[in-house]
Design an enzyme around this catalytic site. Structure first.
Site, PDB file in Angstrom:
ATOM      1  N   SER A 146      42.268  42.199  35.834  1.00  0.00           N
ATOM      2  CA  SER A 146      41.624  42.928  35.979  1.00  0.00           C
ATOM      3  C   SER A 146      42.033  43.997  36.818  1.00  0.00           C
ATOM      4  O   SER A 146      43.422  43.136  37.397  1.00  0.00           O
ATOM      5  CB  SER A 146      40.407  42.804  37.424  1.00  0.00           C
ATOM      6  N   TYR A 159      37.596  36.236  44.208  1.00  0.00           N
ATOM      7  CA  TYR A 159      37.270  37.493  42.591  1.00  0.00           C
ATOM      8  C   TYR A 159      39.171  38.217  42.714  1.00  0.00           C
ATOM      9  O   TYR A 159      40.065  37.769  41.549  1.00  0.00           O
ATOM     10  CB  TYR A 159      36.841  39.084  42.584  1.00  0.00           C
TER      11      TYR A 159
END
Length: 255
Positions: A146, A159
């Protein structure tokens, strides 16, 4: 001749977490490039529906229902694919979750959950598949990281930690397995319209911020990740190893 470098005909690709969203789109892209795709997830009904959709496009599809956070289930599932479907030439480690909360209030059990889903799964599936690939002297592994591997945002620190771990695990997999003929790389998506981001998509203030923050000025569409995945899964990238390719509309390029 150059386009043949991207041809995946005759290869089998396992895509984890591919019942919807990014995983399903990546499976679709690999299938359109000629690969037989194996969809994975925990919901057999969702996988069957996704498989029917892809078969409607003429893509060869199989399904494999197992929990990527369960080490024993992963080994059994991968071994079954190898024995009953065929050698896994391409692995896309896509499965993952998001859980938002201020870090000072983040529950320990949720931390454990997100670590298992986003980090343990990459190790479990990557190791199980690599053991077969190593014996054949070839293989492609594409981990889905990501842009949060490089940048944090309020309420998603855990995250961010998981995606930073995926980035560095990708480098470690390359370091250990490149000598065996494997190429291990990662894709770093930016902000895409997916079920994982639905709360943000539905938030007008966030979408307005995103449009200003992203040089491209919009949310990404999941099909825009297919090209990078095909490249990393194909013979076009035989000397690309341990890298992360950001597909983010330019977010990381500008302050």
């Amino acid at each position: 001749m150059s386009l043949k470098l991207f041809d995946l005909t005759g290869r089998t690709a396992l895509v984890t977490g591919s019942g919807q969203g990014i995983g399903l789109s990546l499976a679709e892209g690999l299938g359109r490039a000629g690969a037989r795709v194996v969809l994975n997830g925990r919901d057999g009904g969702k996988l069957d529906a996704a498989a029917e959709r892809l078969r409607g496009e003429g893509i060869a599809v199989e399904t494999a229902v197992f929990d990527v956070t369960d080490f024993a289930a992963v080994k059994a599932g991968v071994d079954r694919i190898e024995a009953e479907i065929g050698a896994i030439d391409i692995l896309v480690n896509n499965a993952g979750i998001q859980r938002r909360a201020p870090l000072e209030d983040y529950p320990a059990e949720t931390w454990d959950l997100i670590m298992r889903a986003n980090v343990d799964s990459v190790f479990f599936v990557g190791q199980a598949v690599a053991r077969h690939m190593i014996g054949r002297g070839r293989g492609k592994i594409v981990n889905i990281a990501s842009l949060q591997a490089q940048a944090a945002r309020y309420s998603i620190a855990p995250y961010t930690a998981t995606k930073g771990a995926v980035l560095n695990l990708t480098k470690g997999m390359c370091t250990d397995w490149a000598r065996h003929g494997l190429q291990v790389n990662a894709i770093g998506p930016g902000y895409f319209e997916t079920p994982l981001n639905q709360a943000l998509v539905d938030d007008p203030k966030f979408t307005e911020w995103l449009q200003v923050r992203t040089p491209t000025g919009r949310w990404g569409k999941v099909e825009e990740l297919q090209g990078a995945c095909i490249f990393l899964a194909s013979d076009a990238s035989t000397f690309v190893n341990g890298q992360i390719v950001y597909v983010d509309g330019g977010v990381l390029a500008t302050l």
